[in-house]
Design an enzyme around this catalytic site. Structure first.
Site, PDB file in Angstrom:
ATOM      1  N   ASP A   1       0.900  -1.089   0.011  1.00  0.00           N
ATOM      2  CA  ASP A   1      -0.059   0.066   0.033  1.00  0.00           C
ATOM      3  C   ASP A   1       0.746   1.212  -0.053  1.00  0.00           C
ATOM      4  OD1 ASP A   1       0.965  -0.859   2.774  1.00  0.00           O
ATOM      5  OD2 ASP A   1      -0.595   0.735   3.583  1.00  0.00           O
ATOM      6  N   GLU A   2       0.127   2.351  -0.517  1.00  0.00           N
ATOM      7  CA  GLU A   2       0.808   3.537  -0.462  1.00  0.00           C
ATOM      8  C   GLU A   2       2.237   3.888  -0.902  1.00  0.00           C
ATOM      9  OE1 GLU A   2      -1.579   5.865   3.015  1.00  0.00           O
ATOM     10  OE2 GLU A   2       0.001   4.773   3.946  1.00  0.00           O
TER      11      GLU A   2
END
Length: 586
Positions: free
Chosen positions: A337-338
């Protein structure tokens, strides 16, 4: 109420034993068990004493986890002596023999704990008899038997205890994946904190402990092949999880019917790897939001694994092999993620890659195409956050992740992203921040924020402290138990798409939490999701049942506290003493 000198405890029991069912009408009693079972028959609500010599008859002494569960519930049933908050009268049979035995039967005790295991059970307690009183619990697997033992434990109340009689329950969960995520990378939690959380999960029939082990802030997991990651990346010697700690958590969870899914987030959220291997981490230990520049991370601290450095994969391979050895669970969460563009571009090799015509999407694909076979080769199903295919910043192309060995976990945009993932053919775990993030609403945590200085009003057009501002919490407001309870995780999906939703997880990210506040942040809000995913949040006519659930959850929270779980209150005690009077609508 009948009385007999054979049962001198009946008078105090009259004042302490709560009706196990709170009647909606005289013909339709409602069970006060959490989560609510799917099917209940109790034609004549009545209770019988629990014998001081009560025991659970289990013919499976060689099943180490079921054996522990049987011993645990045997002790609980005789020692808990729960006194409900409201003591109405109860039909207690004075002529019946005390219940002395619960007979346990399991169709196939050899079935291991894994995703989709049969957790169904049936429980029956015979009507009162003057000669003998019996109870039977039948389940397809040991794990279903554990769910039935929990239900049975909640059917016993009072001091001394009595138990419902003439009752039959047939029960099974709506969703096979009912989880709780705890972030131990930002704040460290003791092993006792983890065990207490898992115990509370089992009381609520939650079955997945998603252990978000590491993050940019710290790497607390001591791995045999890569010990320097923890030795140089943890908060200190007292804030590490040894292999023996992990084994203790895993075996404790198994004895409570809970799977432990490890998550070691890569390639983003990896700043803590730089203590041991600075050469494989880009933008490590830099100010997360440099003045005049693009943020290097979603929050402090910074650091991502470099997909262009061959040593990255040597280390990752060792980490994955060690994790597979410590965690027998078939699911492995790889994060993803991210991923931050500016952090990767902080590295000269990445800038050269981009200058030569490469893209950051291709860079992520290089990482995934190299590491995903490691995971699959270890006979694991790879779980990733939704960002890996839905991110507007960096994502992989269609076809990179094989659907048969991949599960995606959603956290943004509520039902919309669940729809996008399921429609694309992926199996989905739902953790929407709009409903299931339990850290939301506690304000901001980064320092030197002058927006808090406003004494009268916020800067025009920028609400923060006033006019509906979020007070620094990106996912404000606080997610109340009703918000959690009312989420329909298959909302807007076709029947085929809904079939790909494995279940959901509440998540406690730990920027502002540690062991001192753990119980209150989790409970009873996690219990709200537990019921919604076990038996649903609607009645037989399709109406939301949160009003009916309020009284039961108040009582269940009270019982959890007595069991040593510091669950926060959901209403003043006055509301509990005056049922329905605190509802918004009559």
């Amino acid at each position: 109420m009948a009385r007999s000198i054979r049962f001198p405890f009946l008078l105090p029991l009259f004042f302490t034993l709560l009706f196990l069912f709170s009647p909606i009408s005289s013909q339709t009693p409602e069970i006060n068990v959490w989560p609510k079972p799917t099917t209940v028959s109790w034609p004549v609500p009545i209770a019988i004493p629990l014998s001081p010599s009560f025991h659970i008859l289990s013919p499976y002494p060689n099943h180490r986890y079921l054996r522990r569960a049987v011993a645990r519930y045997s002790r609980l049933l005789l020692s808990e002596r729960h006194c409900p908050l409201i003591p109405p009268t109860v039909n207690l049979s004075a002529s019946a023999a005390p219940l002395s035995t619960l007979i346990l039967s399991v169709t196939d005790p050899s079935i291991p704990l894994h995703h989709g295991v049969d957790e169904s059970y049936s429980l029956s307690i015979a009507p009162p008899s003057s000669s003998s009183s019996t109870a039977k619990l039948a389940a397809a697997t040991a794990w279903g038997a554990m769910r039935g033992l929990e239900t049975f434990s909640q059917l016993a109340w009072g001091d001394p205890p009595a138990v419902a009689a003439g009752i039959s329950i047939s029960d099974r969960p709506l969703f096979p994946h009912r989880g709780l995520l705890l972030d131990t990378g930002r704040s460290f939690y003791s092993v006792s904190d983890l065990l207490r959380t898992i115990r509370a999960m089992s009381h609520n029939k939650l079955n997945v402990f998603h252990w978000h082990l590491t993050d940019s802030q710290s790497f607390p997991l001591l791995l045999p092949s890569e010990p320097d990651l923890a030795l140089k990346g943890s908060y200190g010697p007292s804030m590490r999880y040894s292999p023996s700690d992990v084994r203790k958590v895993v075996h404790f969870a198994m004895s409570h019917g809970v799977r432990v899914i490890p998550e070691i987030d890569t390639p983003g959220h990896a700043g803590s790897w730089a203590g041991a291997y600075p050469e494989i981490v880009t933008c490590a230990n830099k100010f997360w939001s440099p003045p005049g520049g693009k943020p290097l991370a979603a929050e402090p601290g910074t650091g991502q694994l470099n997909p262009l450095n061959p040593k990255t994969y040597q280390v990752v391979r060792n980490v994955l092999r060690d994790a597979a050895g410590l965690f027998p669970e078939p699911f492995y969460h790889a994060g993803a993620d991210e991923v931050n563009p500016a952090c990767w571009k902080d590295d000269a090799a990445v800038r050269d890659f981009v200058s030569a015509g490469g893209t950051l999407d291709e860079l992520l694909e290089i990482f995934v195409n190299t590491t995903n076979p490691f995971i699959v080769g270890l006979n694991r199903t790879a779980v990733y956050w939704e960002d890996i295919i839905l991110s507007s910043a960096v994502k992989v192309g269609s076809g990179v992740l094989p659907k048969e060995t991949t599960v995606l976990q959603t956290w943004n945009n509520g039902p919309e992203n669940t729809k996008r993932l399921a429609a694309a053919g992926y199996r989905v775990i739902v953790s929407s921040a709009d409903f299931y993030y339990l850290d939301c609403g506690h304000g901001g945590w980064v320092g030197n924020d002058s927006r808090y200085d406003r004494q009268v009003a916020d800067e025009p057009g920028k609400p923060f402290n006033y006019a509906g501002g979020n007070g620094g919490s990106w996912c404000a407001p606080f997610k109340s138990w009703q918000r959690v309870y009312d989420y329909d995780i298959t909302y807007g999906l076709s029947e085929e798409e809904a079939g790909r939703v494995l279940g959901g997880e509440v998540a406690l990210w730990s920027e502002e939490a540690d062991g001192t506040v753990l119980d209150g942040r989790l409970w009873p809000r996690a219990a709200a999701m537990a019921e919604a995913l076990w038996s649903g949040n609607r009645d037989g006519e399709g109406r939301m049942r949160y009003a009916e659930a309020t009284d039961r959850l108040n009582e269940w929270r009270h019982r959890m506290v007595k069991r040593g779980i510091g669950a926060e209150p959901i209403q003043p005690l006055w509301c509990i003493k005056h049922p329905g009077m605190c509802n918004l609508v009559l």
